[in-house]
Design a protein around this motif. Sequence first.
Motif, PDB file in Angstrom:
ATOM      1  N   GLN A  32       0.832  -1.210   0.000  1.00 26.67           N
ATOM      2  CA  GLN A  32       0.000   0.000   0.000  1.00 26.67           C
ATOM      3  C   GLN A  32       0.863   1.254   0.000  1.00 26.67           C
ATOM      4  OE1 GLN A  32      -0.779   2.394   2.670  1.00 26.67           O
ATOM      5  NE2 GLN A  32       1.002   1.662   3.832  1.00 26.67           N
ATOM      6  N   GLY A  33       2.030   1.198   0.651  1.00 26.83           N
ATOM      7  CA  GLY A  33       2.922   2.356   0.642  1.00 26.83           C
ATOM      8  C   GLY A  33       3.423   2.673  -0.753  1.00 26.83           C
ATOM      9  N   PHE A  34       3.848   1.633  -1.481  1.00 25.50           N
ATOM     10  CA  PHE A  34       4.294   1.836  -2.858  1.00 25.50           C
ATOM     11  C   PHE A  34       3.170   2.405  -3.729  1.00 25.50           C
ATOM     12  CE2 PHE A  34       8.064  -1.224  -2.668  1.00 25.50           C
ATOM     13  CZ  PHE A  34       8.991  -0.262  -3.043  1.00 25.50           C
ATOM     14  N   LEU A  35       1.981   1.827  -3.626  1.00 27.46           N
ATOM     15  CA  LEU A  35       0.879   2.233  -4.502  1.00 27.46           C
ATOM     16  C   LEU A  35       0.402   3.654  -4.200  1.00 27.46           C
ATOM     17  CD1 LEU A  35      -1.201  -1.084  -4.693  1.00 27.46           C
ATOM     18  CD2 LEU A  35       0.398  -0.155  -6.391  1.00 27.46           C
ATOM     19  N   LEU A  36       0.301   3.998  -2.916  1.00 28.09           N
ATOM     20  CA  LEU A  36      -0.168   5.342  -2.579  1.00 28.09           C
ATOM     21  C   LEU A  36       0.912   6.396  -2.853  1.00 28.09           C
ATOM     22  CD1 LEU A  36      -2.240   4.537   0.614  1.00 28.09           C
ATOM     23  CD2 LEU A  36      -3.088   5.350  -1.588  1.00 28.09           C
ATOM     24  N   ALA A  37       2.184   6.021  -2.672  1.00 29.70           N
ATOM     25  CA  ALA A  37       3.256   6.950  -3.069  1.00 29.70           C
ATOM     26  C   ALA A  37       3.205   7.184  -4.571  1.00 29.70           C
ATOM     27  CB  ALA A  37       4.615   6.385  -2.669  1.00 29.70           C
ATOM     28  N   ALA A  38       2.925   6.118  -5.339  1.00 21.33           N
ATOM     29  CA  ALA A  38       2.787   6.256  -6.790  1.00 21.33           C
ATOM     30  C   ALA A  38       1.626   7.181  -7.139  1.00 21.33           C
ATOM     31  CB  ALA A  38       2.586   4.882  -7.426  1.00 21.33           C
ATOM     32  N   LEU A  39       0.526   7.065  -6.397  1.00 19.08           N
ATOM     33  CA  LEU A  39      -0.634   7.924  -6.646  1.00 19.08           C
ATOM     34  C   LEU A  39      -0.266   9.397  -6.506  1.00 19.08           C
ATOM     35  CD1 LEU A  39      -3.699   8.497  -6.982  1.00 19.08           C
ATOM     36  CD2 LEU A  39      -3.924   8.142  -4.503  1.00 19.08           C
ATOM     37  N   PHE A  40       0.384   9.746  -5.416  1.00 17.96           N
ATOM     38  CA  PHE A  40       0.708  11.161  -5.190  1.00 17.96           C
ATOM     39  C   PHE A  40       1.846  11.637  -6.095  1.00 17.96           C
ATOM     40  CE2 PHE A  40      -1.528  10.084  -1.239  1.00 17.96           C
ATOM     41  CZ  PHE A  40      -2.465  11.103  -1.249  1.00 17.96           C
ATOM     42  N   LEU A  41       2.751  10.734  -6.474  1.00 18.24           N
ATOM     43  CA  LEU A  41       3.750  11.104  -7.484  1.00 18.24           C
ATOM     44  C   LEU A  41       3.070  11.403  -8.817  1.00 18.24           C
ATOM     45  CD1 LEU A  41       6.635   8.601  -6.684  1.00 18.24           C
ATOM     46  CD2 LEU A  41       6.870  11.097  -6.800  1.00 18.24           C
ATOM     47  N   GLY A  42       2.060  10.610  -9.156  1.00 13.00           N
ATOM     48  CA  GLY A  42       1.316  10.837 -10.394  1.00 13.00           C
ATOM     49  C   GLY A  42       0.605  12.177 -10.391  1.00 13.00           C
ATOM     50  N   ILE A  43       0.019  12.527  -9.241  1.00 10.98           N
ATOM     51  CA  ILE A  43      -0.654  13.828  -9.136  1.00 10.98           C
ATOM     52  C   ILE A  43       0.357  14.966  -9.281  1.00 10.98           C
ATOM     53  CG2 ILE A  43      -1.918  15.348  -7.575  1.00 10.98           C
ATOM     54  CD1 ILE A  43      -3.210  12.840  -6.366  1.00 10.98           C
ATOM     55  N   LEU A  44       1.480  14.852  -8.591  1.00 11.06           N
ATOM     56  CA  LEU A  44       2.503  15.898  -8.674  1.00 11.06           C
ATOM     57  C   LEU A  44       3.068  16.015 -10.084  1.00 11.06           C
ATOM     58  CD1 LEU A  44       4.457  15.271  -5.330  1.00 11.06           C
ATOM     59  CD2 LEU A  44       2.968  17.209  -5.850  1.00 11.06           C
ATOM     60  N   ALA A  45       3.274  14.864 -10.739  1.00  8.06           N
ATOM     61  CA  ALA A  45       3.826  14.885 -12.097  1.00  8.06           C
ATOM     62  C   ALA A  45       2.834  15.473 -13.089  1.00  8.06           C
ATOM     63  CB  ALA A  45       4.221  13.477 -12.518  1.00  8.06           C
TER      64      ALA A  45
END
Length: 561
Positions: free
Chosen positions: A420-433
């Motif tokens: 879940q840490g990897f997936l949610l970090a990916a989510l917020f990286l996607g938003i920032l990107a």
Amino acid sequence: MAEPMHEITPTVSAQYRADLEEFERHDGRPAFVLNMTELKLLGIAGVGFFLDAYDLFIINPVATMLQYRLYGGGHLPTNLEGFVKAGANIGSVIGQFAFGYAADAFGRKAVYGKELMLIIIATILTLTTPTGTLSPDACLIYLGVFRILLGIGVGGDYPMSASITSDRSNIRKRGTMLSYIFSNQGWGSFVGSLATIIVLLCYKHAMEGRGETSKVDGVWRIIVGISLVPAFGTLYQRLTLPESTRFLSAQKLKHHDHANEAGDDIEELKKAQKAEEDIKMDNIPKGDKGEIENKTRAGDSSSADTSDVDEATAPVDVLVKKKAHFSEFVAYFSEWRHGKMLLGTCMCWFLLDVAFYGINLNQNVVLQQIGYDGSEGTPWNRLFKVSTGGMIITSLGFVPGYYASILTIEILGRKWIQIQGFLLAALFLGILAGEFHTLSKPAFIVCFAFLQFFFNFGANTTTYCYPAEVFPTRFRATAHGISAAAGKAGAIISALAFNTLSKKVGTPVILWIFFGCCIAGAFFTLLLPEVKGRDPDLVLAEEIRVRREARKAQNQVVKET
């Protein structure tokens, strides 16, 4: 006629087992509530990770200060800036390999504390950087070389403290203890920013009032030197730390006669070994057996030497705690069931650190977005803003994320938290990107805070815990060192490539790369088992037992034919 009942007197080995059982007993308190012994271990082992974060992340404000001391406020040369920032990580790879193998080959106690001595020596040498006599470029090279030495010590602390903590922890609290140890990274980063702010305030009159910008040379030396205080404070404790109860008990058991033992409610591992130990002791002449008992009672340290035991006939509890040689390490991990776990821990840590260090070693990009990059004002104002921004970032995401892991790791498990840490970090990286140039300042801060939170309530904590919990004692430190080195390789790639790539393709593209790393990390986590409550030594003991039974069956078939 029934035989008369006799009182059975426990042997010395039974007493060791009773001690071990007492050590593992559930005290009824939540896992995150520590007793005094655990708090002492936290202080001794945790200081390494405090220094890790302090020394690795303090380089950001130090690099900014060196701009004013060496280059009149201009940017550092790109290549040399990358070398200085990556130096500690380069050294960490060396330290993680070397100290990890040494801990398994020579024992924890023989090695522990030496890595902290390296950190102290390297920090002192860093402080001697002759900014007044060498050319600016030569000063950066000088600083970078000794930061590599610093990194060797910092890197060595990963497998050493992880193995020491895992060996000494109650299994039901093992993940919590490891998380507590690792959470000191958050405090190290926080204290680094706080120390910078305090020292800058002390120098404000000289730098602002009198315009003596060169005084910044004293600022960076003081904030680097502060790290020597906790280092010296725990060095003696590390050098004199005794072996763990579990490790000593397992070592002492191997020479004892178990014939009179009965009624001991001990670990399944020890029960499974009883028959083999009886057979081994029955083959020893009485005089030698008595000598072994006497040596054990007298505390003869040679009785704990397991380096030359026979793999084919030695008791299982001896084998699972035996010091490992490199050839045995290679043989163990050449089996896919073991190799896939090492692949999983290495790849997850590598992919995490590409993203995690890519962002945190280049915080100037983030600070620019939230208005704390120090691009305007006097030199003092710029440095103060950068340090304040660093403390804001740490407070919002770092520390809360670590403690979320501490409170839930024994409930949710390592695997769930990591995925879940990897997936949610990916989510917020996607938003920032995707919205990098359009997000408002408050929205950017919120997204970045959540990103940092799920890095730490996620893979940044569990990638440290996994190698210390999934591998047996014999190979634990070496495997942890290799896994950590893989992570630092990712950090080095980010430190050296981030600035160059971001100038060519833009920061949003880099963030999308980090997004892909997090998604890949979640998939590689599937190679790993859940380790909550799992004793890897029991797993290894069962594998040895099955292998021996198969060998016996094969020999029996050969005899019959």
